[in-house]
Design a protein around this motif. Sequence first.
Motif, PDB file in Angstrom:
ATOM      1  N   UNK A  92       0.826  -1.204   0.000  1.00 11.48           N
ATOM      2  CA  UNK A  92       0.000   0.000   0.000  1.00 11.48           C
ATOM      3  C   UNK A  92       0.864   1.258   0.000  1.00 11.48           C
ATOM      4  N   UNK A  93       1.998   1.199   0.709  1.00 11.54           N
ATOM      5  CA  UNK A  93       2.894   2.355   0.707  1.00 11.54           C
ATOM      6  C   UNK A  93       3.474   2.592  -0.682  1.00 11.54           C
ATOM      7  N   UNK A  94       3.856   1.504  -1.372  1.00  9.24           N
ATOM      8  CA  UNK A  94       4.378   1.655  -2.739  1.00  9.24           C
ATOM      9  C   UNK A  94       3.303   2.204  -3.666  1.00  9.24           C
ATOM     10  N   UNK A  95       2.062   1.727  -3.486  1.00 11.17           N
ATOM     11  CA  UNK A  95       0.965   2.223  -4.315  1.00 11.17           C
ATOM     12  C   UNK A  95       0.730   3.708  -4.063  1.00 11.17           C
ATOM     13  N   UNK A  96       0.767   4.104  -2.783  1.00 12.13           N
ATOM     14  CA  UNK A  96       0.550   5.508  -2.445  1.00 12.13           C
ATOM     15  C   UNK A  96       1.666   6.381  -3.016  1.00 12.13           C
ATOM     16  N   UNK A  97       2.898   5.896  -2.929  1.00 10.42           N
ATOM     17  CA  UNK A  97       4.010   6.665  -3.495  1.00 10.42           C
ATOM     18  C   UNK A  97       3.865   6.805  -5.003  1.00 10.42           C
ATOM     19  N   UNK A  98       3.436   5.705  -5.650  1.00 10.03           N
ATOM     20  CA  UNK A  98       3.221   5.770  -7.093  1.00 10.03           C
ATOM     21  C   UNK A  98       2.124   6.748  -7.460  1.00 10.03           C
ATOM     22  N   UNK A  99       1.043   6.761  -6.659  1.00  8.52           N
ATOM     23  CA  UNK A  99      -0.054   7.697  -6.931  1.00  8.52           C
ATOM     24  C   UNK A  99       0.394   9.139  -6.742  1.00  8.52           C
ATOM     25  N   UNK A 141       3.449  10.274  -7.060  1.00  5.01           N
ATOM     26  CA  UNK A 141       4.345  10.624  -8.162  1.00  5.01           C
ATOM     27  C   UNK A 141       3.549  10.898  -9.433  1.00  5.01           C
ATOM     28  N   UNK A 142       2.509  10.083  -9.666  1.00  9.40           N
ATOM     29  CA  UNK A 142       1.661  10.303 -10.840  1.00  9.40           C
ATOM     30  C   UNK A 142       0.942  11.646 -10.756  1.00  9.40           C
ATOM     31  N   UNK A 143       0.438  11.975  -9.565  1.00  6.68           N
ATOM     32  CA  UNK A 143      -0.242  13.254  -9.379  1.00  6.68           C
ATOM     33  C   UNK A 143       0.731  14.418  -9.578  1.00  6.68           C
ATOM     34  N   UNK A 167       1.333  14.762 -13.265  1.00  7.46           N
ATOM     35  CA  UNK A 167       0.150  15.322 -13.910  1.00  7.46           C
ATOM     36  C   UNK A 167       0.063  16.822 -13.662  1.00  7.46           C
ATOM     37  N   UNK A 168       0.377  17.235 -12.412  1.00  8.43           N
ATOM     38  CA  UNK A 168       0.357  18.667 -12.093  1.00  8.43           C
ATOM     39  C   UNK A 168       1.404  19.418 -12.911  1.00  8.43           C
ATOM     40  N   UNK A 169       2.585  18.812 -13.067  1.00  8.20           N
ATOM     41  CA  UNK A 169       3.615  19.450 -13.886  1.00  8.20           C
ATOM     42  C   UNK A 169       3.170  19.567 -15.342  1.00  8.20           C
ATOM     43  N   UNK A 170       2.526  18.506 -15.850  1.00  8.17           N
ATOM     44  CA  UNK A 170       2.041  18.539 -17.226  1.00  8.17           C
ATOM     45  C   UNK A 170       0.974  19.612 -17.402  1.00  8.17           C
TER      46      UNK A 170
END
Length: 201
Positions: free
Chosen positions: A111-118, A120-122, A125-128
């Motif tokens: 769950x921690x890896x999933x949260x970190x991935x989310x 990073x994705x967010x 996305x914000x940078x884009x």
Amino acid sequence: GSERLRRRQWLVTIGVDLVMFATLQIAAGGGGLGYAALLVLPALMAGALTPRLQALAVAAVGTLVLLAGVWFGLRPGRDAALLLTQAGLAGSGLFIVALLSSELAGRLAREERTARGSMELARRQAQLNRLVLEEMQDGVLVVDRSGRVRAANPAARRLLGEAQVSAAESFDLTGVAAWQPLVAAVDRAFADGTWPEGGRD
């Protein structure tokens, strides 16, 4: 490197605990399970902090300690089969504790890896989104209900045409007479809950 070193340190700690509790259990004699509860601690730590195979090995060592404590502590007239069965059941509990704590630790790690991935994705996305807004030819403003601009892309800042706007992170729309039609459109949009066609008025 450092993760392997930390794992080795935890293994040393768990090993020391096992030796200490085993010594207490065997020294207690009498064939009882007086210190059996203490052996749950290294099994729990091993399940949470080491790979599952090592955690099961710790539980196996704890079970052998319990059986050895019963065997060496037997006295004449005591039911050896009953005491060994109790020790075996207590050892089974160590395996269950090790497995459950290992499963829980693995789930938390996933769950921690999933949260970190989310996250990073967010962030990407914000940078884009920021890059797209920066490059747009149309002006884009983010305005709150009080009439304060929270974000504006370069095209919007150029359209507003005030020198202080180009450097400010946020600013009020209400302070400039030339912006009153824009302020009225924003107020009307907030009141109606709908925006003008194409974002223009």
